[in-house]
Design a protein around this motif. Sequence first.
Motif, short mmCIF file in Angstrom:
data_model
loop_
_atom_site.label_atom_id
_atom_site.label_comp_id
_atom_site.label_asym_id
_atom_site.label_seq_id
_atom_site.Cartn_x
_atom_site.Cartn_y
_atom_site.Cartn_z
N TYR A 51 -2.14 4.04 -20.64
CA TYR A 51 -3.40 4.30 -21.34
C TYR A 51 -4.06 3.05 -21.91
N ARG A 54 -6.67 2.40 -24.82
CA ARG A 54 -6.91 3.71 -25.44
C ARG A 54 -5.72 4.20 -26.25
N SER A 432 -8.28 12.72 -29.85
CA SER A 432 -9.17 11.75 -30.49
C SER A 432 -9.45 12.22 -31.91
#
Length: 449
Positions: A51, A54, A432
Motif C-alpha cells: 500500500y 497510503r 480512511s
Amino acid sequence: MNVLLKKTMPLPRAELILIQIHKRLKRTKTPKVLNTQRALEYFDIAYPPIYGSRWPSIRLALLSKPKYISVVNNFTDYKGTIQKLELDDDELAARAAKKEMERYPEEYRQRVQAHGSSLDVLDVDFSNRIIKSSLVGAEAGLLMDYVPPTKLKGLENWVEETDVFLNTSQEDSDIGMKKEIQEEPLELPEMLRIYYFLKGDISDFPHPRSDNVMGVLDQYILDGASLLPVLALDIKQDDKVLDLCAAPGGKSLIAMQTWLPKLIVCNDVRLGRLKRLHEVMWQYVPKSLTNIRDRVVVTMENGCEYPEKDAYDKVLVDVPCLTDRHSLEESDNNIFAVARVKDRLKLPEIQGQLLVSALQAVRPGGCVVYSTCTLSPLQNDGAVHLALSKIWQETTIEYSIVDLTYAIQPLKFLYRFGNNLGLRYGQIVLPSLANNFGPMYICKIKRLR
C-alpha cells in the motif's frame, strides 16, 4: 518452642539480598506481548510494500474509531424508526444513503450517455488489473514476495505464509478465466433503508430499541463496508440465496431486508456461531411473520464440502480471515495469538476451498461473491486464484470474473476504493478517517456452465 523461635528469627543477610534481587527482576520482567501488538507488528511489515504511501493513513484509520451504518428493520414500524433517526432530540446528522445512491447512478448514467460508452471519462484504469508473468520479480510487490516473516528478528514463530501459493503468475488462459465488465452501477434495492453519517462525522447511532408492537429491534448497526458484498450479489425477486459462512448474520439480515429472496440459507460450521446467528435473525424478524421466517433456513454444514450442488441463484462466501480491525482491537480470540499460528496459516487454503464449494453450489448463470475484511493480498486475490486454479483443474465448471470497477463508481461518495494496487480479480475498500469503513475485499464470479 524451638519451632516458633526458628520462624521468628531474622533471615540471614544473603537470603535477604536474594529476595530483593528476585523482586527487582520481577519488576523489570519484559512485559507480555499482547496479541493486538503482534497483529500491528505484522501489518507494519506486511502492508507497506503493498500500500506504499497510503499505509500510514490506513494504519491510523484502523487504530481509530470505526464508522457504522444503520439498517432500518422493515419488520417493525420502520416509519417511526426513520423519524427518530432524522428528527430525534439529538438532531442526528444521519441521512438516507438510499437517496444518495439513487441520485449518483442517475448522474453516472448521464455522464456515460454524454460521452458515449467510453470508460476513460470516468478515470477508470483497467490496465492495472492484470498481473503478467513477466512482472513477477523482486520489485513487483506481488503475492509471492510481499511478506518474509521468518527472516525477521523476533518473529521466529511465524512460518512463511506464502509457501501455500504456487503459480500465482499464471495467465488467464492457464486457469480458464474469462472476464466481463458489469456496466450497470450497483444500486440499493428499493426496500432497503440505510442510514449513514456524513463524511468526517463520527457520531454514534442510538442503540437499537425494541419495537413495542412487534417485539423486535428497530435497527441493525454494522460496519458500512459490510453492505457492499450484498449489493454486489444483485439479488433479484425470488432468488434462492446461500450465505455459506453466515454468522453472526449481518449480511444475511441485509439480504432479508430487501424482501427479494424466495429463500435464504444461512450456513455456518460451529454451534456457537450458529447460536449467535439465530439470536440476530430472530431479534429482527417477528414470530408473527411466519411467511418471512419460513424463507430463512439455518444449516450447520462444513462450508468447504457443502452438500448441495447447482442449487442457488446467488451465493455469498464471506470467509474467515485475518479480520484486521478486530485483530487490532481485541486480544481475545485473536488470530495472532501464538497458540493460533496453525489456524492463521491454514486460512488461505480454507478460503480457497470455501470459494470452490460456493462455485459448485451456485447454478449455471448464477453469481458468487467472495469477500473478506482484510487487506492481505494472499487472502484476497491469492485465495481467489487458488480456488480458480482448482476449479479449472478438477471440475468442468466454466466461470467468468465480473469486473466491478465501473459498477462501483457511484459509491465513491461512501467508500475509499483502492486503485492501482495490481488487483487481478476484485475490488477493495480501504479504511480512511473521513469514512472509516472496512477493510473489505470483494470479488464477483459468474458461473457460466
